[in-house]
Design a protein around this motif. Structure first.
Motif, PDB file in Angstrom:
ATOM      1  N   LEU A   1       0.697  -1.330  -0.328  1.00 27.32           N
ATOM      2  CA  LEU A   1       0.117   0.428  -0.244  1.00 27.32           C
ATOM      3  C   LEU A   1       1.228   1.365   0.102  1.00 27.32           C
ATOM      4  O   LEU A   1       2.079   1.435   1.188  1.00 27.32           O
ATOM      5  N   HIS A   2       0.557   2.064  -1.448  1.00 24.77           N
ATOM      6  CA  HIS A   2       0.776   3.259  -1.373  1.00 24.77           C
ATOM      7  C   HIS A   2       0.518   4.375  -0.518  1.00 24.77           C
ATOM      8  O   HIS A   2      -0.592   4.791  -1.873  1.00 24.77           O
ATOM      9  N   LEU A   3       0.845   5.680  -0.426  1.00 23.27           N
ATOM     10  CA  LEU A   3      -0.118   7.003   0.235  1.00 23.27           C
ATOM     11  C   LEU A   3       1.198   8.015   0.169  1.00 23.27           C
ATOM     12  O   LEU A   3       1.908   7.036   1.325  1.00 23.27           O
ATOM     13  N   SER A   4       0.990   8.926   0.915  1.00 22.22           N
ATOM     14  CA  SER A   4       1.413  10.480   1.397  1.00 22.22           C
ATOM     15  C   SER A   4       0.995  10.778   2.291  1.00 22.22           C
ATOM     16  O   SER A   4      -0.121  11.443   2.554  1.00 22.22           O
ATOM     17  N   GLY A   5       1.470  12.028   2.247  1.00 22.37           N
ATOM     18  CA  GLY A   5       1.239  12.334   3.463  1.00 22.37           C
ATOM     19  C   GLY A   5       0.488  14.261   3.349  1.00 22.37           C
ATOM     20  O   GLY A   5      -0.733  15.153   4.301  1.00 22.37           O
ATOM     21  N   ILE A   6       0.004  14.370   1.471  1.00 22.02           N
ATOM     22  CA  ILE A   6      -0.729  14.853   1.049  1.00 22.02           C
ATOM     23  C   ILE A   6      -2.301  14.932   1.496  1.00 22.02           C
ATOM     24  O   ILE A   6      -3.005  15.501   1.698  1.00 22.02           O
ATOM     25  N   THR A   7      -2.704  13.611   1.847  1.00 23.90           N
ATOM     26  CA  THR A   7      -3.848  12.968   1.726  1.00 23.90           C
ATOM     27  C   THR A   7      -4.458  13.555   2.944  1.00 23.90           C
ATOM     28  O   THR A   7      -5.095  13.956   3.180  1.00 23.90           O
ATOM     29  N   PRO A   8      -3.762  13.151   4.103  1.00 19.57           N
ATOM     30  CA  PRO A   8      -4.819  13.274   5.647  1.00 19.57           C
ATOM     31  C   PRO A   8      -4.645  15.108   5.589  1.00 19.57           C
ATOM     32  O   PRO A   8      -4.847  15.848   6.855  1.00 19.57           O
ATOM     33  N   ALA A   9      -3.957  15.706   4.553  1.00 19.80           N
ATOM     34  CA  ALA A   9      -3.778  17.091   4.458  1.00 19.80           C
ATOM     35  C   ALA A   9      -4.864  17.910   4.371  1.00 19.80           C
ATOM     36  O   ALA A   9      -4.876  18.806   4.576  1.00 19.80           O
ATOM     37  N   LEU A  10      -5.117  16.812   3.561  1.00 16.99           N
ATOM     38  CA  LEU A  10      -6.776  17.560   2.748  1.00 16.99           C
ATOM     39  C   LEU A  10      -7.933  17.737   4.124  1.00 16.99           C
ATOM     40  O   LEU A  10      -8.428  18.552   3.874  1.00 16.99           O
ATOM     41  N   SER A  11      -8.178  16.685   5.240  1.00 11.45           N
ATOM     42  CA  SER A  11      -9.363  16.483   5.675  1.00 11.45           C
ATOM     43  C   SER A  11      -9.170  16.306   7.087  1.00 11.45           C
ATOM     44  O   SER A  11      -8.286  15.116   7.515  1.00 11.45           O
ATOM     45  N   GLU A  12      -9.760  16.693   8.094  1.00  9.32           N
ATOM     46  CA  GLU A  12      -9.255  15.456   9.494  1.00  9.32           C
ATOM     47  C   GLU A  12      -9.702  14.334   9.026  1.00  9.32           C
ATOM     48  O   GLU A  12      -9.075  12.502   9.076  1.00  9.32           O
ATOM     49  N   LYS A  13     -10.541  13.985   8.369  1.00  7.87           N
ATOM     50  CA  LYS A  13     -11.617  12.220   7.615  1.00  7.87           C
ATOM     51  C   LYS A  13     -10.912  12.088   6.703  1.00  7.87           C
ATOM     52  O   LYS A  13     -11.085  11.322   7.410  1.00  7.87           O
ATOM     53  N   LEU A  14      -9.922  12.663   6.174  1.00 14.37           N
ATOM     54  CA  LEU A  14      -9.343  12.150   5.200  1.00 14.37           C
ATOM     55  C   LEU A  14      -7.861  11.763   5.841  1.00 14.37           C
ATOM     56  O   LEU A  14      -7.367  10.389   5.850  1.00 14.37           O
ATOM     57  N   ALA A  15      -7.290  12.310   7.218  1.00 12.49           N
ATOM     58  CA  ALA A  15      -6.901  11.580   8.525  1.00 12.49           C
ATOM     59  C   ALA A  15      -6.859  10.499   9.013  1.00 12.49           C
ATOM     60  O   ALA A  15      -6.043   9.617   8.860  1.00 12.49           O
ATOM     61  N   GLU A  16      -8.175  10.639   9.001  1.00 14.11           N
ATOM     62  CA  GLU A  16      -8.864   8.895   9.443  1.00 14.11           C
ATOM     63  C   GLU A  16      -8.641   7.741   8.699  1.00 14.11           C
ATOM     64  O   GLU A  16      -8.444   7.061   9.115  1.00 14.11           O
ATOM     65  N   ILE A  17      -9.035   8.460   7.714  1.00 13.84           N
ATOM     66  CA  ILE A  17      -9.141   7.817   6.670  1.00 13.84           C
ATOM     67  C   ILE A  17      -7.823   6.806   6.188  1.00 13.84           C
ATOM     68  O   ILE A  17      -7.522   5.555   6.583  1.00 13.84           O
TER      69      ILE A  17
END
Length: 334
Positions: free
Chosen positions: A131-147
């Motif tokens: 699984l690859h993801l980055s710090g940009i995604t959780p920076a977009l919203s609190e909900k996306l940080a939780e996801i």
């Protein structure tokens, strides 16, 4: 080959041509891209089975994004349709002493507006190895940080390797916000893209006051804080001008640092996506069990090649990268 899943936002990038400025622009170059989507495209280009999970509007732009990804061989089954709009950003392409500048227009996008986990774990992680993801995604919203946190936790439950690029964006969140979120996510990460500035300003590592080399010091200290992370990697970039940089790749594993040769990038056609190309190159080397000197050299050469073309996607094949590594020049291939 390993199956890879990436998760994040894909956007429409509208770029000025070199020598123009936002204030007097009459046309833009249009490209689709985003950190995780770029990694997906790059790995698919190497022959990997790659899926990209995101959400785009159910309109002509969303369909265009889907076709863009499919053109490069990315599995779009986890690309959901819905929401109001596709995220957009504008890039004022720098030249000489004038640096590039970005204006985001991604608020309330289909992906940024996600309020609950809309992807089924069983389908999403079926046969996935990384699984690859980055710090940009959780920076977009609190909900996306939780996801994002739920995704990395679920991946670890399934013995899936987690690759994470810190990819800090100051226009999306501040150091304190990023630090708090990273402290929750990094304990579940196996491969991490992080450099000196990340270590100091986001991970709370004291500045190097020793005689130890900076690269060795910061990698060692980050590993002491997060000993679950097997591999750290990053690039060192020296900016001579907007269109002339020097780039060197570094990789740390089992207490040892590996470095590539220094690539002189001049002239730079398009820098966007260079870091994502480096990440994809590192993942390729790790998945194939390649020698780590080869891995960091391959990733650096692949990133260097990305700087020579417009758009976020890197079309070069493995043989093209290895040819550059072997010949180290721009001589004509006949």
């Amino acid at each position: 080959m390993s199956k890879v899943l990436t998760f994040g936002e894909i956007m429409l990038r509208l770029s000025t041509s070199p020598g123009t400025h936002f204030s007097n622009i009459v046309s833009f170059q249009a490209h689709y891209g985003g950190a995780e989507a770029n990694v997906a495209v790059n790995l698919a280009n190497f022959g990997y089975d790659v899926a990209f999970a995101s959400k785009v509007p159910d309109n002509a732009l969303g369909l265009s994004v889907k076709r863009h990804l499919q053109k490069y061989g990315v599995n779009t089954k986890p690309l959901l349709l819905g929401g109001n709009r596709l995220g957009t950003y504008y890039l004022d392409s720098g030249v000489g002493e004038r640096s590039s500048a970005v204006i985001y227009d991604r608020a309330n996008s289909s992906f940024a507006s996600v309020q609950e986990m809309e992807w089924d774990f069983e389908q999403l992680f079926e046969n996935v190895d990384i699984l690859h993801l980055s710090g940009i995604t959780p920076a977009l919203s609190e909900k996306l940080a939780e996801i994002s946190l739920r995704l990395v936790k679920e991946a670890k439950k399934r013995d899936i390797k987690v690759s994470f690029d810190i990819n800090f964006r100051s226009k999306l969140w501040n150091h304190d916000q990023a630090s708090r979120t990273l402290a929750k996510i990094l304990p579940y990460v196996d491969y991490c893209s992080a450099g000196k500035m990340d270590a100091i300003y986001l991970l709370g590592i004291p500045e190097n006051q020793t005689e130890q080399d900076d690269t060795d010091y910061y990698y060692q200290k980050m590993h002491e804080k997060y000993n679950n992370i097997e591999v750290f990697y990053s690039t060192k970039r020296e900016v001579h001008s907007a269109t002339s940089n020097s780039l060197q790749g570094t990789l740390w594993k089992d207490g040892k640092t590996y470095v590539s040769k220094v690539h002189k990038l001049e002239p730079i056609i398009d820098r966007v996506g260079g870091g994502d190309a480096f990440s994809a190159g590192i993942l390729h080397g790790l998945v194939t069990g390649a020698d780590l000197n080869y891995t960091v050299s391959f990733a650096s050469a692949y990133s260097g090649l990305k700087h020579t073309i417009y758009g976020d996607c890197n079309p070069f094949a493995i043989r093209d990268v290895e040819n550059l590594m072997e010949n180290g020049s721009a001589k004509i291939n006949r």
